[in-house]
Enzyme design. Structure first.
Site, PDB file in Angstrom:
ATOM      1  N   GLU A  45      40.785  50.414  38.991  1.00  0.00           N
ATOM      2  CA  GLU A  45      40.716  49.289  39.981  1.00  0.00           C
ATOM      3  C   GLU A  45      39.546  48.595  39.673  1.00  0.00           C
ATOM      4  O   GLU A  45      38.555  48.903  38.799  1.00  0.00           O
ATOM      5  CB  GLU A  45      40.257  50.212  41.327  1.00  0.00           C
ATOM      6  CG  GLU A  45      40.010  49.331  42.510  1.00  0.00           C
ATOM      7  CD  GLU A  45      40.849  48.204  43.165  1.00  0.00           C
ATOM      8  OE1 GLU A  45      41.597  47.470  42.266  1.00  0.00           O
ATOM      9  OE2 GLU A  45      41.180  48.335  44.263  1.00  0.00           O
ATOM     10  N   ASP A  46      39.631  47.324  40.120  1.00  0.00           N
ATOM     11  CA  ASP A  46      38.473  46.296  39.796  1.00  0.00           C
ATOM     12  C   ASP A  46      37.298  46.492  40.687  1.00  0.00           C
ATOM     13  O   ASP A  46      36.124  46.712  39.901  1.00  0.00           O
ATOM     14  CB  ASP A  46      38.782  44.708  40.282  1.00  0.00           C
ATOM     15  CG  ASP A  46      39.309  44.885  41.768  1.00  0.00           C
ATOM     16  OD1 ASP A  46      39.392  45.671  42.458  1.00  0.00           O
ATOM     17  OD2 ASP A  46      39.852  43.748  42.280  1.00  0.00           O
ATOM     18  N   ASP A  78      34.341  48.713  47.114  1.00  0.00           N
ATOM     19  CA  ASP A  78      33.597  47.930  48.199  1.00  0.00           C
ATOM     20  C   ASP A  78      33.416  48.822  49.378  1.00  0.00           C
ATOM     21  O   ASP A  78      32.313  49.675  49.152  1.00  0.00           O
ATOM     22  CB  ASP A  78      34.293  46.662  48.493  1.00  0.00           C
ATOM     23  CG  ASP A  78      33.414  45.813  49.422  1.00  0.00           C
ATOM     24  OD1 ASP A  78      32.293  45.847  49.635  1.00  0.00           O
ATOM     25  OD2 ASP A  78      34.058  44.882  50.105  1.00  0.00           O
ATOM     26  N   PHE A 108      29.754  38.458  46.859  1.00  0.00           N
ATOM     27  CA  PHE A 108      31.155  38.326  46.880  1.00  0.00           C
ATOM     28  C   PHE A 108      31.307  37.615  45.367  1.00  0.00           C
ATOM     29  O   PHE A 108      30.659  36.402  45.237  1.00  0.00           O
ATOM     30  CB  PHE A 108      31.613  37.567  48.152  1.00  0.00           C
ATOM     31  CG  PHE A 108      33.088  37.306  48.037  1.00  0.00           C
ATOM     32  CD1 PHE A 108      33.779  38.179  48.099  1.00  0.00           C
ATOM     33  CD2 PHE A 108      33.351  35.782  47.202  1.00  0.00           C
ATOM     34  CE1 PHE A 108      35.364  37.879  47.966  1.00  0.00           C
ATOM     35  CE2 PHE A 108      34.760  35.757  47.285  1.00  0.00           C
ATOM     36  CZ  PHE A 108      35.581  36.693  47.427  1.00  0.00           C
ATOM     37  N   ARG A 126      40.971  34.044  39.534  1.00  0.00           N
ATOM     38  CA  ARG A 126      41.108  35.694  39.123  1.00  0.00           C
ATOM     39  C   ARG A 126      41.284  35.545  37.296  1.00  0.00           C
ATOM     40  O   ARG A 126      40.876  35.994  36.559  1.00  0.00           O
ATOM     41  CB  ARG A 126      42.645  36.129  39.079  1.00  0.00           C
ATOM     42  CG  ARG A 126      42.742  36.637  40.604  1.00  0.00           C
ATOM     43  CD  ARG A 126      44.118  37.490  40.646  1.00  0.00           C
ATOM     44  NE  ARG A 126      44.416  37.880  42.050  1.00  0.00           N
ATOM     45  CZ  ARG A 126      44.097  38.486  42.915  1.00  0.00           C
ATOM     46  NH1 ARG A 126      43.126  39.508  42.619  1.00  0.00           N
ATOM     47  NH2 ARG A 126      44.522  38.688  44.029  1.00  0.00           N
TER      48      ARG A 126
HETATM   49  P1  IMP Z   1      37.626  48.292  49.375  1.00  0.00           P
HETATM   50  O1  IMP Z   1      38.838  49.020  50.260  1.00  0.00           O
HETATM   51  O2  IMP Z   1      36.666  47.648  50.824  1.00  0.00           O
HETATM   52  O3  IMP Z   1      36.767  49.165  48.800  1.00  0.00           O
HETATM   53  O4  IMP Z   1      37.841  46.898  49.098  1.00  0.00           O
HETATM   54  C1  IMP Z   1      38.518  46.934  47.755  1.00  0.00           C
HETATM   55  C2  IMP Z   1      39.066  45.576  47.323  1.00  0.00           C
HETATM   56  O5  IMP Z   1      38.663  44.647  48.055  1.00  0.00           O
HETATM   57  C3  IMP Z   1      39.108  45.626  46.099  1.00  0.00           C
HETATM   58  O6  IMP Z   1      40.284  45.838  45.514  1.00  0.00           O
HETATM   59  C4  IMP Z   1      39.106  43.880  45.807  1.00  0.00           C
HETATM   60  O7  IMP Z   1      40.402  43.489  45.706  1.00  0.00           O
HETATM   61  C5  IMP Z   1      38.656  43.452  46.894  1.00  0.00           C
HETATM   62  N1  IMP Z   1      36.981  42.985  46.942  1.00  0.00           N
HETATM   63  C6  IMP Z   1      35.930  43.833  47.368  1.00  0.00           C
HETATM   64  N2  IMP Z   1      34.630  43.030  46.808  1.00  0.00           N
HETATM   65  C7  IMP Z   1      35.148  42.083  46.350  1.00  0.00           C
HETATM   66  C8  IMP Z   1      34.617  40.749  45.968  1.00  0.00           C
HETATM   67  O8  IMP Z   1      33.380  40.574  45.955  1.00  0.00           O
HETATM   68  N3  IMP Z   1      35.431  39.876  45.272  1.00  0.00           N
HETATM   69  C9  IMP Z   1      36.582  39.844  45.491  1.00  0.00           C
HETATM   70  N4  IMP Z   1      37.425  40.820  45.999  1.00  0.00           N
HETATM   71  C10 IMP Z   1      36.847  42.000  46.209  1.00  0.00           C
HETATM   72 MG    MG Z   2      41.911  45.053  44.282  1.00  0.00          MG
END
Ligand code: IMP
Ligand code: MG
Length: 187
Positions: A96-97, A100, A151, A164
């Protein structure tokens, strides 16, 4: 105003090499090749660089979920695309990237465990963004930690699908976000 660069191409390269070295230690003696499952679309640039540095047999597959809109996570996760092959009794490594709130990975880990019965599931993420964590979830291998709520865009990270392909990770300026909003309105 110039955008704030969070990780340069060189720093990303080092992070990816470190992660590959850890994964090589973890999986080099596996009898059955582990399956690296990339989370579309953000993890693609990271995963493509990572697999080339992993010095052991592995398979790849992809899964896709949605949860993000603009610059904020919605917290509600939906499965958009499932795995294309069975991973039953195999070691799965989710790529995963970013983590968050943690909702995406916690959903995905559980989904894969329940629906695909793998032998194990480990989580690798390039960036661990700590401030907005809502779900108690720790990745097994992390490239770098962000302690401030920024962000970010670039190297797979997007703002409404743009950015991207940029080769480094940065915080876009308001002006940049406005320009991307204009581009997206033309769609
Ligand atoms: P989570 O479910 O809140 O942990 O969010 C994870 C997903 O939100 C990641 O797979 C990213 O695709 C996206 N995401 C979270 N933070 C960022 C950011 O700072 N920039 C762009 N995409 C983000
Ligand atoms: Mg993602």
């Amino acid at each position: 105003m110039k955008p704030e660069i969070v990780f340069t191409r060189e720093e990303i390269n080092e992070m990816v090499s470190d992660i590959a070295a850890k994964l090589t230690e973890m999986y080099k003696d596996s009898k059955v090749p582990p399956v690296f499952v990339g989370v579309l679309k953000g993890a693609v640039p990271f995963m493509m660089d990572l697999i080339k540095k992993c010095n052991f047999p592995l398979n790849i597959d992809f899964i896709q979920v949605t949860s993000y809109s603009g610059t904020a996570s919605t917290g509600v996760v939906h499965l958009k695309k499932d795995l294309s092959e069975s991973v039953k009794d195999k070691d799965v490594v989710i790529i995963e990237d970013i983590v968050d709130t943690g909702s995406t990975l916690s959903y995905l880990k559980q989904y894969i465990q329940v629906h695909h019965q793998p032998k194990s599931v480990k989580i690798v993420c390039l960036i661990d963004k700590k401030p907005l964590r809502k779900v108690n979830l720790e990745a097994d291998v992390v490239g770098a930690t962000l302690t401030q709520n920024k962000f970010i865009v670039g190297y797979g990270f997007d703002y409404n699908e743009l950015g991207r392909n940029i080769d480094y990770i940065f915080v876009p300026t308001k002006k940049q976000l406005n320009e991307w909003d204009k581009l997206n309105k033309r769609k």
